[in-house]
Design a protein around this motif. Structure first.
Motif, mmCIF file in Angstrom:
data_model
loop_
_atom_site.group_PDB
_atom_site.id
_atom_site.type_symbol
_atom_site.label_atom_id
_atom_site.label_comp_id
_atom_site.label_asym_id
_atom_site.label_seq_id
_atom_site.Cartn_x
_atom_site.Cartn_y
_atom_site.Cartn_z
ATOM 1 N N LYS A 144 0.853 -1.179 0.000
ATOM 2 C CA LYS A 144 0.000 0.000 0.000
ATOM 3 C C LYS A 144 0.895 1.238 0.000
ATOM 4 O O LYS A 144 2.008 1.203 0.514
ATOM 5 C CB LYS A 144 -0.889 0.000 1.238
ATOM 6 C CG LYS A 144 -1.809 -1.199 1.289
ATOM 7 C CD LYS A 144 -2.621 -1.202 2.557
ATOM 8 C CE LYS A 144 -3.463 -2.449 2.618
ATOM 9 N NZ LYS A 144 -4.360 -2.462 3.761
ATOM 10 N N ASN A 149 0.664 5.886 -0.096
ATOM 11 C CA ASN A 149 -0.077 7.138 -0.147
ATOM 12 C C ASN A 149 0.914 8.251 -0.477
ATOM 13 O O ASN A 149 2.097 7.994 -0.683
ATOM 14 C CB ASN A 149 -0.839 7.407 1.159
ATOM 15 C CG ASN A 149 0.063 7.570 2.362
ATOM 16 O OD1 ASN A 149 1.278 7.683 2.242
ATOM 17 N ND2 ASN A 149 -0.510 7.575 3.544
ATOM 18 N N VAL A 192 -3.429 2.299 10.928
ATOM 19 C CA VAL A 192 -4.321 1.901 9.847
ATOM 20 C C VAL A 192 -5.631 2.686 9.869
ATOM 21 O O VAL A 192 -6.133 3.099 8.826
ATOM 22 C CB VAL A 192 -4.615 0.386 9.917
ATOM 23 C CG1 VAL A 192 -5.625 -0.034 8.870
ATOM 24 C CG2 VAL A 192 -3.329 -0.404 9.741
ATOM 25 N N GLN A 242 -5.236 5.684 8.059
ATOM 26 C CA GLN A 242 -4.507 5.468 6.813
ATOM 27 C C GLN A 242 -3.072 5.983 6.880
ATOM 28 O O GLN A 242 -2.510 6.454 5.891
ATOM 29 C CB GLN A 242 -5.263 6.064 5.623
ATOM 30 C CG GLN A 242 -6.625 5.438 5.449
ATOM 31 C CD GLN A 242 -7.254 5.795 4.120
ATOM 32 O OE1 GLN A 242 -6.563 6.060 3.137
ATOM 33 N NE2 GLN A 242 -8.559 5.782 4.083
ATOM 34 N N THR A 253 -5.468 9.283 -0.055
ATOM 35 C CA THR A 253 -5.883 8.098 0.679
ATOM 36 C C THR A 253 -4.854 6.998 0.461
ATOM 37 O O THR A 253 -4.018 7.076 -0.435
ATOM 38 C CB THR A 253 -7.259 7.614 0.185
ATOM 39 O OG1 THR A 253 -7.180 7.379 -1.212
ATOM 40 C CG2 THR A 253 -8.343 8.628 0.480
ATOM 41 N N LEU A 254 -4.916 5.982 1.269
ATOM 42 C CA LEU A 254 -4.039 4.833 1.131
ATOM 43 C C LEU A 254 -4.492 4.036 -0.086
ATOM 44 O O LEU A 254 -5.660 3.681 -0.211
ATOM 45 C CB LEU A 254 -4.117 3.984 2.395
ATOM 46 C CG LEU A 254 -2.973 3.054 2.706
ATOM 47 C CD1 LEU A 254 -1.646 3.795 2.783
ATOM 48 C CD2 LEU A 254 -3.234 2.343 4.022
ATOM 49 N N TYR A 309 3.039 5.334 4.565
ATOM 50 C CA TYR A 309 2.766 3.950 4.965
ATOM 51 C C TYR A 309 3.953 3.478 5.797
ATOM 52 O O TYR A 309 5.106 3.819 5.506
ATOM 53 C CB TYR A 309 2.564 3.062 3.734
ATOM 54 C CG TYR A 309 2.127 1.649 4.078
ATOM 55 C CD1 TYR A 309 0.827 1.408 4.523
ATOM 56 C CD2 TYR A 309 2.995 0.585 3.973
ATOM 57 C CE1 TYR A 309 0.412 0.131 4.843
ATOM 58 C CE2 TYR A 309 2.589 -0.700 4.292
ATOM 59 C CZ TYR A 309 1.306 -0.917 4.731
ATOM 60 O OH TYR A 309 0.897 -2.183 5.058
#
Length: 89
Positions: free
Chosen positions: A7, A9, A30, A33, A46-47, A72
């Protein structure tokens, strides 16, 4: 080995704030995010899940140098750079 299925961002932050924001992102976790409630975060996407794309649309701040990072967990040490806003000519 590093997995391509990670993931990510994108955060735009004030110059000099990558480390502080990156460290604070782990505490955001989490649920948020990995976007910390930090005074130096100007814009954040957003993630994004593996295989997805996203757009971060914003009105640029005043001319100057800013920084960007992926917040992240653990990514900010390598995934960072300078974001330059130039005055309109």
């Amino acid at each position: 080995a590093v997995s391509a299925a990670m993931k990510h961002n994108l955060l735009i932050v004030n110059k000099g704030a990558v480390s502080a924001v990156g460290l604070a992102s782990a505490q955001a976790g989490v649920a948020k995010q990995f976007i910390p409630n930090h005074k130096d975060v100007l814009f954040a996407s957003t993630l994004t899940e593996p295989g997805q794309t996203t757009e971060l649309i914003f009105d640029p701040p005043e001319a100057g140098e800013y920084e960007f990072l992926c917040s992240y967990i653990g990514h900010f040490a390598m995934m960072k750079g300078v974001f330059v806003v130039k005055a309109a000519s």
